[in-house]
Design a protein around this motif. Sequence first.
Motif, PDB file in Angstrom:
ATOM      1  N   GLY A 223      16.129  46.052  22.197  1.00  0.00           N
ATOM      2  CA  GLY A 223      15.992  46.550  20.836  1.00  0.00           C
ATOM      3  C   GLY A 223      15.133  47.794  20.731  1.00  0.00           C
ATOM      4  N   LEU A 224      15.022  48.301  19.509  1.00  0.00           N
ATOM      5  CA  LEU A 224      14.303  49.554  19.277  1.00  0.00           C
ATOM      6  C   LEU A 224      12.801  49.430  19.472  1.00  0.00           C
ATOM      7  N   ALA A 225      12.245  48.224  19.321  1.00  0.00           N
ATOM      8  CA  ALA A 225      10.796  48.060  19.501  1.00  0.00           C
ATOM      9  C   ALA A 225      10.399  48.353  20.944  1.00  0.00           C
ATOM     10  N   ALA A 226      11.164  47.830  21.903  1.00  0.00           N
ATOM     11  CA  ALA A 226      10.880  48.103  23.311  1.00  0.00           C
ATOM     12  C   ALA A 226      11.178  49.566  23.650  1.00  0.00           C
ATOM     13  N   ARG A 227      12.156  50.142  23.002  1.00  0.00           N
ATOM     14  CA  ARG A 227      12.442  51.565  23.207  1.00  0.00           C
ATOM     15  C   ARG A 227      11.204  52.392  22.858  1.00  0.00           C
ATOM     16  N   ASP A 228      10.494  51.963  21.816  1.00  0.00           N
ATOM     17  CA  ASP A 228       9.308  52.702  21.397  1.00  0.00           C
ATOM     18  C   ASP A 228       8.157  52.522  22.378  1.00  0.00           C
ATOM     19  N   THR A 229       7.919  51.299  22.868  1.00  0.00           N
ATOM     20  CA  THR A 229       6.823  51.104  23.827  1.00  0.00           C
ATOM     21  C   THR A 229       7.130  51.796  25.149  1.00  0.00           C
ATOM     22  N   LEU A 230       8.397  51.813  25.553  1.00  0.00           N
ATOM     23  CA  LEU A 230       8.796  52.477  26.795  1.00  0.00           C
ATOM     24  C   LEU A 230       8.578  53.987  26.702  1.00  0.00           C
ATOM     25  N   ARG A 231       9.006  54.574  25.587  1.00  0.00           N
ATOM     26  CA  ARG A 231       8.863  56.037  25.459  1.00  0.00           C
ATOM     27  C   ARG A 231       7.401  56.428  25.334  1.00  0.00           C
ATOM     28  N   LEU A 232       6.606  55.583  24.673  1.00  0.00           N
ATOM     29  CA  LEU A 232       5.194  55.924  24.506  1.00  0.00           C
ATOM     30  C   LEU A 232       4.451  55.862  25.839  1.00  0.00           C
ATOM     31  N   GLU A 233       4.797  54.907  26.706  1.00  0.00           N
ATOM     32  CA  GLU A 233       4.175  54.860  28.033  1.00  0.00           C
ATOM     33  C   GLU A 233       4.452  56.124  28.840  1.00  0.00           C
ATOM     34  N   MET A 234       5.527  56.836  28.522  1.00  0.00           N
ATOM     35  CA  MET A 234       5.831  58.093  29.193  1.00  0.00           C
ATOM     36  C   MET A 234       5.236  59.302  28.469  1.00  0.00           C
ATOM     37  N   GLY A 235       4.752  59.084  27.245  1.00  0.00           N
ATOM     38  CA  GLY A 235       4.214  60.188  26.458  1.00  0.00           C
ATOM     39  C   GLY A 235       5.281  61.044  25.818  1.00  0.00           C
ATOM     40  N   TYR A 236       6.489  60.501  25.647  1.00  0.00           N
ATOM     41  CA  TYR A 236       7.566  61.251  24.998  1.00  0.00           C
ATOM     42  C   TYR A 236       7.325  61.288  23.487  1.00  0.00           C
ATOM     43  N   CYS A 237       7.455  62.462  22.901  1.00  0.00           N
ATOM     44  CA  CYS A 237       7.230  62.617  21.468  1.00  0.00           C
ATOM     45  C   CYS A 237       8.316  61.930  20.651  1.00  0.00           C
ATOM     46  N   LEU A 238       7.891  61.309  19.544  1.00  0.00           N
ATOM     47  CA  LEU A 238       8.818  60.708  18.596  1.00  0.00           C
ATOM     48  C   LEU A 238       8.771  61.510  17.310  1.00  0.00           C
ATOM     49  N   GLU A 289     -11.846  49.571  25.486  1.00  0.00           N
ATOM     50  CA  GLU A 289     -12.086  48.169  25.125  1.00  0.00           C
ATOM     51  C   GLU A 289     -10.825  47.597  24.497  1.00  0.00           C
ATOM     52  N   ARG A 290     -10.824  46.304  24.208  1.00  0.00           N
ATOM     53  CA  ARG A 290      -9.675  45.672  23.582  1.00  0.00           C
ATOM     54  C   ARG A 290      -9.411  46.285  22.213  1.00  0.00           C
ATOM     55  N   GLY A 291      -8.160  46.393  21.873  1.00  0.00           N
ATOM     56  CA  GLY A 291      -7.770  46.919  20.570  1.00  0.00           C
ATOM     57  C   GLY A 291      -6.398  47.546  20.649  1.00  0.00           C
ATOM     58  N   ILE A 292      -5.783  47.733  19.496  1.00  0.00           N
ATOM     59  CA  ILE A 292      -4.469  48.362  19.442  1.00  0.00           C
ATOM     60  C   ILE A 292      -4.526  49.539  18.478  1.00  0.00           C
ATOM     61  N   PRO A 293      -4.391  50.757  18.988  1.00  0.00           N
ATOM     62  CA  PRO A 293      -4.359  51.917  18.097  1.00  0.00           C
ATOM     63  C   PRO A 293      -3.008  51.983  17.382  1.00  0.00           C
ATOM     64  N   ARG A 294      -3.003  52.421  16.147  1.00  0.00           N
ATOM     65  CA  ARG A 294      -1.772  52.506  15.370  1.00  0.00           C
ATOM     66  C   ARG A 294      -1.637  53.885  14.729  1.00  0.00           C
ATOM     67  N   HIS A 295      -0.402  54.246  14.435  1.00  0.00           N
ATOM     68  CA  HIS A 295      -0.093  55.494  13.731  1.00  0.00           C
ATOM     69  C   HIS A 295      -0.927  55.591  12.451  1.00  0.00           C
ATOM     70  N   GLY A 296      -1.614  56.724  12.285  1.00  0.00           N
ATOM     71  CA  GLY A 296      -2.392  56.953  11.083  1.00  0.00           C
ATOM     72  C   GLY A 296      -3.869  56.625  11.202  1.00  0.00           C
ATOM     73  N   TYR A 297      -4.282  55.954  12.289  1.00  0.00           N
ATOM     74  CA  TYR A 297      -5.706  55.649  12.472  1.00  0.00           C
ATOM     75  C   TYR A 297      -6.480  56.946  12.734  1.00  0.00           C
ATOM     76  N   ASP A 298      -7.709  57.000  12.243  1.00  0.00           N
ATOM     77  CA  ASP A 298      -8.552  58.175  12.479  1.00  0.00           C
ATOM     78  C   ASP A 298      -9.059  58.195  13.915  1.00  0.00           C
ATOM     79  N   THR A 314       0.083  51.781  20.694  1.00  0.00           N
ATOM     80  CA  THR A 314       0.592  50.436  20.951  1.00  0.00           C
ATOM     81  C   THR A 314      -0.273  49.767  22.006  1.00  0.00           C
ATOM     82  N   MET A 315      -0.024  48.487  22.217  1.00  0.00           N
ATOM     83  CA  MET A 315      -0.559  47.787  23.379  1.00  0.00           C
ATOM     84  C   MET A 315       0.474  47.954  24.489  1.00  0.00           C
ATOM     85  N   SER A 316       0.117  48.667  25.542  1.00  0.00           N
ATOM     86  CA  SER A 316       1.066  48.949  26.613  1.00  0.00           C
ATOM     87  C   SER A 316       1.412  47.684  27.385  1.00  0.00           C
TER      88      SER A 316
END
Length: 360
Positions: A223-238, A289-298, A314-316
């Motif tokens: 699905g598209l959720a894994a597509r997003d985590t896969l592309r982010l691990e490569m640093g591909y722009c969305l 440290e533990r945590g999940i960064p999200r779109h829009g966080y400062d 994301t959490m890789s």
Amino acid sequence: MKNTALSETHEALGAKMVPFAGYNMPVQYEGVNIEHETVRNAVGVFDVSHMGEFLIEGEHALELIQKVSSNDASKLTIGKAQYSCLPNDDDGIVDDLIIYKIKAERYLLVVNASNIEKDWNWISSKNDFGATMRNLSEDYSLLAIQGPKAIEAMQSITSHDLSVIKFYNFVVGDFAGIEHVIISATGYTGSGGFEIYCKNSEVKQIWDKVLEAGEDFGIKPIGLAARDTLRLEMGYCLYGNDIDDTTSPIEAGLGWITKFTKGFTNSEALKAEKERGPERKLIAFELDERGIPRHGYDIVDGSGKTIGVVTSGTMSPSLGKGIGLGYVPPVFTDVNSKINIQIRKKAVPATVVKLPFYKG
């Protein structure tokens, strides 16, 4: 809400369906982490038929493409593809895309689903060359077969030697019993594989035969959720996250697809920006440290001052840590620089790293 030719197939497979770019799309089947690992270690198949396809042809096709795109499409030969972007007039990006040279005067442009109408109108507005344009988006489907076992798993359903198709090259031929299919060694995952372009009427047969051929190799629908985590691990722009109408290709680290050996839309301003240096740059970071960064966080400095914003996070699944992309001033962009991500009330320390996150 539009459906792809496979929407009912995904529903029958138990996919969780969500609205995405105006389409009813599968976000996951078994779960993001399982699907992510399937693509990293074996092979998975995505339905990405929501993407847009434009055919530009005629004796002035290349002139139009050169005018609207940042990369140098004159370098393309038949059977090769090129990543590029469409700069706007205000130092931003209309969209990123892939350009395929199909024949001497025929090019296929593959654009993001959410931007189909915007891109079509933009390119049309620049077409004072009389190039012929056709929007094929409603008639064509796109499957992405991704993972290290993709070649081995798919070889039985095509007469073409998949192992000789180099990265960003393609062939037009038989696949899964269908003739004249584009088999492209491209993808958005960083784990190798192919993208298959076919007509809507052909995609169900191809989907079924892909799953059948890949059964012994552990293939699964993804699905598209894994597509997003896969592309982010490569640093591909969305598009819509890391790049948009307000981000320049220079800021976004896309100088490598911005060629000033030719003139194109807003090229003089972008060239000047490159020479003086951008006021902000897109960086990659890992949380310490533990945590999940999200779109829009400062993104904040050591004193708590906001210095930027997270564009993707994301959490890789592969690294087991929080990763992300974001824009910050140049002083914070060196590898190993220390920054903080404001996650709710806590400033979580993070380190700037070199892409890709996933080294394979």
